[in-house]
Design a protein around this motif. Structure first.
Motif, PDB file in Angstrom:
ATOM      1  N   LYS A  16      60.111 -63.071  -1.063  1.00  0.00           N
ATOM      2  CA  LYS A  16      60.603 -61.950  -0.282  1.00  0.00           C
ATOM      3  C   LYS A  16      60.585 -60.764  -1.075  1.00  0.00           C
ATOM      4  N   SER A  20      58.698 -57.125  -1.982  1.00  0.00           N
ATOM      5  CA  SER A  20      59.500 -55.815  -1.673  1.00  0.00           C
ATOM      6  C   SER A  20      59.329 -55.222  -3.454  1.00  0.00           C
ATOM      7  N   TRP A  61      66.922 -54.078   2.473  1.00  0.00           N
ATOM      8  CA  TRP A  61      66.016 -55.006   2.301  1.00  0.00           C
ATOM      9  C   TRP A  61      67.014 -56.348   3.006  1.00  0.00           C
ATOM     10  N   LEU A  65      65.934 -58.889   6.451  1.00  0.00           N
ATOM     11  CA  LEU A  65      65.616 -60.358   6.549  1.00  0.00           C
ATOM     12  C   LEU A  65      65.639 -60.984   7.785  1.00  0.00           C
TER      13      LEU A  65
END
Length: 65
Positions: A16, A20, A61, A65
């Motif tokens: 992830k 990003s 960020w 999640l």
């Protein structure tokens, strides 16, 4: 998500993070190990942004999640 959980599940989170922040290499992501301060430092280096901005992006960020 809090940073303790991110650090504990970093192997899953690396993908992830890579999605990003494509500028970060796999080695750098491994080195970061889910530690917020290390991620912030790498974001500063790779993207040429101020610490406050890097911290804001890291927090955003984690919250997403």
């Amino acid at each position: 998500m809090n940073w303790d959980k991110i650090e504990g599940n970093w192997k899953e989170m690396k993908g992830k993070a890579r999605a990003s922040w494509g500028e970060l290499t796999d080695d750098e992501l491994t080195q970061i190990g889910g530690k917020k301060d290390q991620l912030v430092g790498k974001l500063q280096q790779k993207y040429g942004i101020e610490r406050e901005e890097a911290e804001r992006r890291a927090e955003q960020w984690a919250n997403d999640l």
